[in-house]
Design a protein around this motif. Structure first.
Motif, PDB file in Angstrom:
ATOM      1  N   GLY A   1       8.351  10.273   0.780  1.00 17.33           N
ATOM      2  CA  GLY A   1       7.104   9.575   1.106  1.00 17.33           C
ATOM      3  C   GLY A   1       6.398   9.130  -0.156  1.00 17.33           C
ATOM      4  O   GLY A   1       5.868   8.022  -0.234  1.00 17.33           O
ATOM      5  N   SER A   2       6.404   9.994  -1.158  1.00 12.70           N
ATOM      6  CA  SER A   2       5.810   9.649  -2.455  1.00 12.70           C
ATOM      7  C   SER A   2       6.562   8.497  -3.096  1.00 12.70           C
ATOM      8  O   SER A   2       5.954   7.594  -3.665  1.00 12.70           O
ATOM      9  CB  SER A   2       5.838  10.875  -3.368  1.00 12.70           C
ATOM     10  OG  SER A   2       5.379  10.537  -4.656  1.00 12.70           O
TER      11      SER A   2
ATOM     12  N   GLU B   1       5.577   5.329  -1.343  1.00 12.18           N
ATOM     13  CA  GLU B   1       4.227   4.922  -1.756  1.00 12.18           C
ATOM     14  C   GLU B   1       4.243   4.303  -3.149  1.00 12.18           C
ATOM     15  O   GLU B   1       3.596   3.295  -3.405  1.00 12.18           O
ATOM     16  CB  GLU B   1       3.279   6.125  -1.721  1.00 12.18           C
ATOM     17  CG  GLU B   1       1.841   5.768  -2.031  1.00 12.18           C
ATOM     18  CD  GLU B   1       1.268   4.738  -1.083  1.00 12.18           C
ATOM     19  OE1 GLU B   1       0.496   3.868  -1.558  1.00 12.18           O
ATOM     20  OE2 GLU B   1       1.580   4.765   0.116  1.00 12.18           O
ATOM     21  N   LYS B   2       5.021   4.895  -4.049  1.00  9.62           N
ATOM     22  CA  LYS B   2       5.151   4.333  -5.396  1.00  9.62           C
ATOM     23  C   LYS B   2       5.783   2.953  -5.333  1.00  9.62           C
ATOM     24  O   LYS B   2       5.385   2.042  -6.059  1.00  9.62           O
ATOM     25  CB  LYS B   2       5.986   5.250  -6.287  1.00  9.62           C
ATOM     26  CG  LYS B   2       5.264   6.510  -6.703  1.00  9.62           C
ATOM     27  CD  LYS B   2       6.163   7.398  -7.531  1.00  9.62           C
ATOM     28  CE  LYS B   2       5.489   8.721  -7.857  1.00  9.62           C
ATOM     29  NZ  LYS B   2       6.358   9.624  -8.597  1.00  9.62           N
TER      30      LYS B   2
ATOM     31  N   ARG C   1       5.650   0.821  -2.786  1.00 10.40           N
ATOM     32  CA  ARG C   1       4.634  -0.110  -2.266  1.00 10.40           C
ATOM     33  C   ARG C   1       3.646  -0.487  -3.362  1.00 10.40           C
ATOM     34  O   ARG C   1       3.258  -1.634  -3.494  1.00 10.40           O
ATOM     35  CB  ARG C   1       3.899   0.519  -1.084  1.00 10.40           C
ATOM     36  CG  ARG C   1       4.648   0.463   0.198  1.00 10.40           C
ATOM     37  CD  ARG C   1       3.758   0.905   1.370  1.00 10.40           C
ATOM     38  NE  ARG C   1       4.590   1.482   2.401  1.00 10.40           N
ATOM     39  CZ  ARG C   1       4.865   2.768   2.553  1.00 10.40           C
ATOM     40  NH1 ARG C   1       4.337   3.657   1.753  1.00 10.40           N
ATOM     41  NH2 ARG C   1       5.642   3.179   3.518  1.00 10.40           N
ATOM     42  N   SER C   2       3.231   0.492  -4.120  1.00 11.43           N
ATOM     43  CA  SER C   2       2.286   0.247  -5.210  1.00 11.43           C
ATOM     44  C   SER C   2       2.895  -0.690  -6.246  1.00 11.43           C
ATOM     45  O   SER C   2       2.238  -1.622  -6.714  1.00 11.43           O
ATOM     46  CB  SER C   2       1.881   1.563  -5.856  1.00 11.43           C
ATOM     47  OG  SER C   2       1.053   1.333  -6.965  1.00 11.43           O
TER      48      SER C   2
END
Length: 101
Positions: A10-11, A14-15, A17-18
């Motif tokens: 998940g991290s 998220e990274k 996407r960022s």
């Protein structure tokens, strides 16, 4: 799947996407945009020159060169966009795989 592995993936998602949302801040993207602006300005000037000197062969040569340059830049932008889309699809597939497991 273990909670820590879910958290790690998940991290990662998220990274990813960022990173994609910050793509507009990437130096290559900024350089490509700057080159595009410069070429567009040159093309506009060439167009004005052609309008003033339609009958002169050198004006047509300048216009042809600018069109070729714009074409190359468009191809490079297209390749960059396709690459980003491929990366997004790959990251989304990974993220979906994590949620499905």
């Amino acid at each position: 799947m273990a909670d820590n592995e879910h958290s790690r993936l998940g991290s990662f998602a998220e990274k990813a996407r960022s990173a994609l949302s910050n793509a507009g801040q990437d130096d290559r993207v900024k350089q490509a945009a700057a080159v595009t602006r410069d070429v567009a300005a040159r093309a506009e000037e060439a167009s004005k020159t052609v309008t003033r000197r339609v009958g002169q062969e050198d004006a047509w040569d300048e216009l042809r060169a600018d069109v070729q340059l714009l074409t190359e830049i468009a191809r490079a932008h297209h390749a960059l966009i396709v690459d980003l889309l491929d990366r997004v699809a790959e990251l989304e597939a990974r993220a979906e795989g994590v949620h499905d497991s």
